[in-house]
Write an enzyme that holds these catalytic residues in place. Structure first.
Site, PDB file in Angstrom:
ATOM      1  N   ARG A 102       0.865  -1.189   0.000  1.00  0.00           N
ATOM      2  CA  ARG A 102       0.000   0.000   0.000  1.00  0.00           C
ATOM      3  C   ARG A 102       0.891   1.225   0.000  1.00  0.00           C
ATOM      4  O   ARG A 102       1.723   1.399   0.895  1.00  0.00           O
ATOM      5  CB  ARG A 102      -0.902   0.001   1.231  1.00  0.00           C
ATOM      6  N   HIS A 129      -7.740   0.630  -6.041  1.00  0.00           N
ATOM      7  CA  HIS A 129      -7.861  -0.194  -4.826  1.00  0.00           C
ATOM      8  C   HIS A 129      -8.487  -1.547  -5.212  1.00  0.00           C
ATOM      9  O   HIS A 129      -9.619  -1.861  -4.834  1.00  0.00           O
ATOM     10  CB  HIS A 129      -8.717   0.543  -3.789  1.00  0.00           C
ATOM     11  N   GLN A 132     -10.146  -4.105  -2.639  1.00  0.00           N
ATOM     12  CA  GLN A 132     -11.417  -3.639  -2.074  1.00  0.00           C
ATOM     13  C   GLN A 132     -12.585  -4.045  -2.967  1.00  0.00           C
ATOM     14  O   GLN A 132     -13.641  -4.465  -2.499  1.00  0.00           O
ATOM     15  CB  GLN A 132     -11.379  -2.112  -1.920  1.00  0.00           C
ATOM     16  N   CYS A 267     -16.319   1.553   1.618  1.00  0.00           N
ATOM     17  CA  CYS A 267     -15.104   0.763   1.842  1.00  0.00           C
ATOM     18  C   CYS A 267     -14.582   0.941   3.272  1.00  0.00           C
ATOM     19  O   CYS A 267     -13.845   0.094   3.763  1.00  0.00           O
ATOM     20  CB  CYS A 267     -14.033   1.149   0.826  1.00  0.00           C
TER      21      CYS A 267
HETATM   22  N1  NVA Z   1      -9.967   6.908  -0.881  1.00  0.00           N
HETATM   23  C1  NVA Z   1      -9.528   6.424   0.416  1.00  0.00           C
HETATM   24  C2  NVA Z   1      -9.793   4.960   0.544  1.00  0.00           C
HETATM   25  C3  NVA Z   1      -9.501   4.376   1.892  1.00  0.00           C
HETATM   26  C4  NVA Z   1      -9.736   2.911   1.951  1.00  0.00           C
HETATM   27  C5  NVA Z   1      -8.047   6.730   0.580  1.00  0.00           C
HETATM   28  O1  NVA Z   1      -7.282   6.526  -0.377  1.00  0.00           O
HETATM   29  O2  NVA Z   1      -7.656   7.172   1.654  1.00  0.00           O
HETATM   30  N1   CP Z   2     -11.141  -0.159   3.061  1.00  0.00           N
HETATM   31  C1   CP Z   2      -9.851  -0.097   3.425  1.00  0.00           C
HETATM   32  O1   CP Z   2      -8.941  -0.253   2.612  1.00  0.00           O
HETATM   33  O2   CP Z   2      -9.661   0.130   4.756  1.00  0.00           O
HETATM   34  P1   CP Z   2      -8.247   0.396   5.448  1.00  0.00           P
HETATM   35  O3   CP Z   2      -7.730   1.705   4.918  1.00  0.00           O
HETATM   36  O4   CP Z   2      -8.554   0.447   6.910  1.00  0.00           O
HETATM   37  O5   CP Z   2      -7.318  -0.728   5.109  1.00  0.00           O
END
Ligand code: NVA
Ligand code: CP
Length: 314
Positions: A102, A129, A132, A267
């Site tokens: 990530r 993502h 997800q 999500c």
């Molecule tokens: N759009 C959000 C998703 C978190 C799971 C982010 O990138 O922070």
């Molecule tokens: N939905 C998701 O990716 O959650 P986290 O950021 O907590 O991993």
């Protein structure tokens, strides 16, 4: 052909998703169904952004497959001190059976995929993502079955990584997907929209982009949203972004426009009172906890099949 990594949602074919969701469904019923698949092996999980679900799901998935997860925070690796991605990938490939990553730039994940000899899984970038969306689609299929014709699946809010993954997976699955976002700065990347439209040509999907949350929500089967401030978004945007996104908030008024058996998805993490009202996310139409649980079943399935070389790609 065999696909080594899952770097982008668009890499998956419909057949891959069908296989992954079928196995995830098995793992939902029996988490220990393949409890020696990664016996005596490790999986590296490298994250330069925070995570609750993806980290817990990934570590638990590895444990259920009989392996050991090795969690590496951004500053745990020499990568942060100038070691190259190539050298890092080479070392990780010598120890671990897969790398879950990530981070910010999609190009870093692509480069790790190129340089590693073991599977690399994108666990969120600024652009995408994919893991997800596997959890989202198994949740959708549990509710509506595999035939989703005549149904409209709507994402509302920021045109961010989640909106990209939503449109792309909808395209792969031949669905009618909508992204209702503001125009301009917070609209989805036109390149991703064009790619989804291109995939749709061969799957029969309908990709709809709109700036009108009301018409988008009308007769929808799913209203999906995401945080308005993503990890890495500049704080200086906050006030303007909150104001511009306000009409896209999922409220009970918006839910009233949807079909009778509609669901609310997110999500997570959620900010009640911003992108979603508390009565919606904590109400009877919300499937967010089931969706979050499927992060584990789908990542477990993905690891299982990628390590065995069973994902073909598009
Ligand atoms: N759009 C959000 C998703 C978190 C799971 C982010 O990138 O922070
Ligand atoms: N939905 C998701 O990716 O959650 P986290 O950021 O907590 O991993």
């Amino acid at each position: 052909m065999q696909m080594k990594d899952l770097l982008r949602t668009a890499d998956l074919s419909r057949a891959d998703v069908d296989l992954l969701l079928a196995t995830a469904s098995d793992f939902a019923k029996d988490p220990l169904k393949a409890s020696t698949a990664l016996a005596n092996r490790t999986v590296a999980i490298y994250m330069t952004k925070p995570s609750t679900r993806t980290r817990l799901a990934s570590e638990t998935a590895v444990a259920h497959l009989g392996g050991t997860p090795i969690f590496l925070r951004g500053d745990d690796l020499q990568l942060g001190r100038g070691e190259t991605i190539e050298d890092t990938a080479r070392i990780i490939s010598g120890y671990a059976s897969a790398l879950i990553v990530r981070t910010f730039a999609q190009s870093d994940v692509n480069e790790l995929g190129r340089a590693a000899s073991v599977p690399v899984i994108n666990a969120l970038t600024d652009d995408d993502h994919p893991t997800q969306l596997l959890a989202d689609w198994i949740t959708i299929q549990e509710k509506f079955g595999k035939d989703t014709s005549g149904r409209k699946f709507v994402y509302l809010g920021d045109g961010n990584n989640m909106s990209h993954a939503w449109l792309t997976m909808g395209a792969i699955m031949g669905a009618h997907v909508v992204a209702a976002t503001p125009a301009g700065k917070w609209a989805p990347d036109p390149k991703i929209v064009a790619q989804a439209q291109d995939i749709a040509k061969s799957t029969g999907a309908t990709i709809e982009i709109t700036n009108d949350p009301i018409s988008a929500a009308k007769d929808a089967s799913v209203l999906y949203t995401d945080v308005w401030m993503s990890m890495g978004d500049p704080e200086s945007d906050r006030l303007e972004k909150m104001k511009i996104l306000k009409p896209f908030a999922v409220t009970s008024e918006l839910m009233k426009l949807t079909v009778k058996d509609s669901i609310f998805m997110h999500c997570l993490p959620a900010h009640r009172g911003e992108e979603v009202s508390a009565d919606v996310i904590d109400g009877p139409s919300s499937v967010v906890w089931r969706e979050a649980l499927h992060r584990r079943t789908t990542i477990q399935s993905l690891l299982y099949h990628l390590v065995r070389g069973e994902i073909k790609g598009r």
